[in-house]
Scaffold this active site. Structure first.
Site, PDB file in Angstrom:
ATOM      1  N   GLY A  40      43.670  51.948  35.099  1.00 46.33           N
ATOM      2  CA  GLY A  40      42.586  51.348  34.333  1.00 46.33           C
ATOM      3  C   GLY A  40      41.382  50.938  35.160  1.00 46.33           C
ATOM      4  N   THR A  41      40.589  50.041  34.594  1.00 43.88           N
ATOM      5  CA  THR A  41      39.374  49.569  35.252  1.00 43.88           C
ATOM      6  C   THR A  41      39.692  48.918  36.588  1.00 43.88           C
ATOM      7  OG1 THR A  41      38.160  49.266  33.195  1.00 43.88           O
ATOM      8  CG2 THR A  41      37.452  47.940  35.071  1.00 43.88           C
ATOM      9  N   GLY A 180      27.160  36.229  37.807  1.00 43.23           N
ATOM     10  CA  GLY A 180      28.565  35.916  37.616  1.00 43.23           C
ATOM     11  C   GLY A 180      29.409  36.533  38.714  1.00 43.23           C
ATOM     12  N   GLY A 183      28.303  40.052  39.881  1.00 45.98           N
ATOM     13  CA  GLY A 183      27.035  39.991  40.596  1.00 45.98           C
ATOM     14  C   GLY A 183      27.158  39.437  42.001  1.00 45.98           C
ATOM     15  N   HIS A 439      51.023  24.945  60.940  1.00 49.20           N
ATOM     16  CA  HIS A 439      49.792  24.758  61.717  1.00 49.20           C
ATOM     17  C   HIS A 439      49.725  25.827  62.800  1.00 49.20           C
ATOM     18  CE1 HIS A 439      46.576  22.749  63.929  1.00 49.20           C
ATOM     19  NE2 HIS A 439      47.292  22.936  65.033  1.00 49.20           N
TER      20      HIS A 439
END
Length: 465
Positions: A40-41, A180, A183, A439
């Protein structure tokens, strides 16, 4: 003659193919219809190709900091055509993997366009000519770029995100309509490679649906990298006079911007046009299918998920909804929780958000406490030369249950998974504080943000009393 299946799925994007695999695992005879390429997309024209470009851009930007690390590279440069080839290669590899999974799970893959002709009935054309009958039909048709009514939007050189991803040449200058997620990700890629980018956003700030502080910090970072940003800018028309001319209104004044190309990135719309024969349509609103909590439409045996519903349009949301819907069809308790869906933006630094923001708590009248840790004090951030960033957490007043999280830092899209788990299970600040995080890591910022609730953050200077 119609072929019989327990489940017929329309669309082989993340929502569709993952639902098909889960259905097969649950013993359903499943057909998956796709008129384009599987994935799909997301895989072909969205998540994967854009993230491949973002990875290349991040690597190129990292090279600029080599002198600070005592490193040097002679004759460094880039070939955007080869960058594009790398992107295409990643897409092809992943697509082949999805196709292999579909075969391995015994799913019938049907190539062609689907037309739902009535309850339980789907006709396939434009590829394989077949008629399928399903005890249940699941719509996972995805979405298409939405193009607003702007004069000149059809001029040569004006593109949507699908078209820009297919370009093998780097635009020299680009006017990007829409600030958005689409962009800001494209502006990150193209500005890194030297394209002059101007963003025109109609809302008062970038990423208007996200935390205000994220928007402000992102704008500062993009401006520092040479991106010109105009918010509250309403585009009136696009014309051609040698170059493309974008005329827009900002603060009551009409202005014009000249550029080589224009990218319209104003969102996406459900890909449901032409999916239903007359009389076979479920209840819809502006192309979006209406469903109940189990993703059932008002048509017997017909379900819908993902971008076809409008609203939040995320690959992982569609996948989760598909799995949820199929498990409910099979009479199973859903294995996924849909109440904590993260939103991710793959800029540099990355952005991730889940649950409520402080502003949303105010609007809903929820008593809350907000904590924050600036990642400038995080060792991993410092040694890897990261830019400004933070981890912000929102807790319910009194119970100290986590209500939301907003992150803007390196690896934010990986770190947010832990906070999605906390939200889904209603963990408290004290439960989150019990975890010992390794850490040096970026995720130590979560510990610091949690401890800030009680003024105990170790790597934050004491607040003045």
């Amino acid at each position: 003659m119609s072929e019989q299946f327990d489940l017929v799925i329309v669309g082989a994007g993340p929502g569709g193919y993952e639902a098909a695999i889960r259905a097969s695992q649950l013993g359903m005879k499943t057909a998956l219809i796709e008129r384009g390429e599987v994935g799909g997309t997301c895989l072909n024209r969205g998540c994967i190709p854009t993230k491949a470009l973002l990875h290349a851009a991040e690597s190129w930007r990292a090279l600029q900091h080599f002198p600070e690390l005592g490193l040097s590279v002679e004759g460094a440069g880039f070939d955007y055509q080869k960058v594009s080839a790398y992107k295409n290669g990643m897409v092809e590899r992943l697509r082949a993997g999805v196709e292999g999974l579909i075969r391995a799970n015994g799913i019938t893959l049907v190539h062609g366009g689907a037309l739902i002709t009535g309850p339980h009935q789907v006709a396939v054309s434009g590829g394989e000519e077949r008629r399928l009958t399903g005890k249940r039909i699941l719509i996972a048709a995805g979405s298409l770029p939405a193009v607003p009514l702007i004069g000149g939007a059809d001029l040569p050189g004006v593109m949507d995100s699908d078209m820009l991803l297919s370009c093998e040449r780097l635009p020299q200058s680009l006017c990007l309509i829409g600030g958005g997620v689409i962009g800001v990700e494209f502006s990150t890629v193209l500005s890194s490679f030297g394209c002059k980018v101007t963003i025109l956003e109609a809302a008062p700030r970038l990423l208007p649906g996200m935390d205000r502080e994220i928007s402000q910090n992102l704008a500062m970072i993009l401006k520092k990298r040479g991106v010109d940003i105009h918010t509250g800018a309403l585009v009136r028309r696009i014309e051609r006079d040698g170059e493309l001319l974008c005329t827009y209104e900002e603060k009551g004044e009409e202005r014009t911007l000249s550029c080589k190309n224009v990218l319209i990135a104003t969102g996406r719309r459900p890909n449901t046009a032409g999916l239903f024969a007359p009389g076979a349509e479920p209840k819809m609103e502006r192309g979006a299918v209406r469903v109940d909590d189990d993703f059932r439409t008002d048509v017997e045996g017909l379900y819908a998920i993902g971008d076809a519903l409008g609203g939040i349009q995320l690959a992982h949301a569609a996948s989760a909804q598909g799995i949820y819907a199929v498990e409910r069809m099979a009479g199973k308790e859903p294995s996924v929780c849909l109440s904590a869906i993260p939103s991710c933006v793959y800029t540099d630094p990355e952005i991730a958000s889940v649950g409520l923001t402080a502003d949303e708590c105010k609007e809903r009248g929820i008593a809350y406490r907000c904590t924050k840790y600036l990642m400038s004090g995080n060792g991993k951030s410092m040694l890897s030369l990261q830019e400004r960033g933070f981890v912000k957490l929102v807790f319910e007043e009194g119970s100290e249950v986590l209500l939301g999280a907003q992150l803007m830092c390196a690896r934010a899209t990986d770190m947010v998974g832990e906070l999605c788990d906390a939200l889904a299970n209603r963990l408290t600040a004290r439960q989150l504080a019990r975890t010992v995080r390794p850490h040096p890591t970026f995720c130590e910022g979560i510990t610091e943000a949690v401890e800030d609730l009680w003024g105990r953050s170790i790597h934050t200077p004491p607040k003045r009393r």
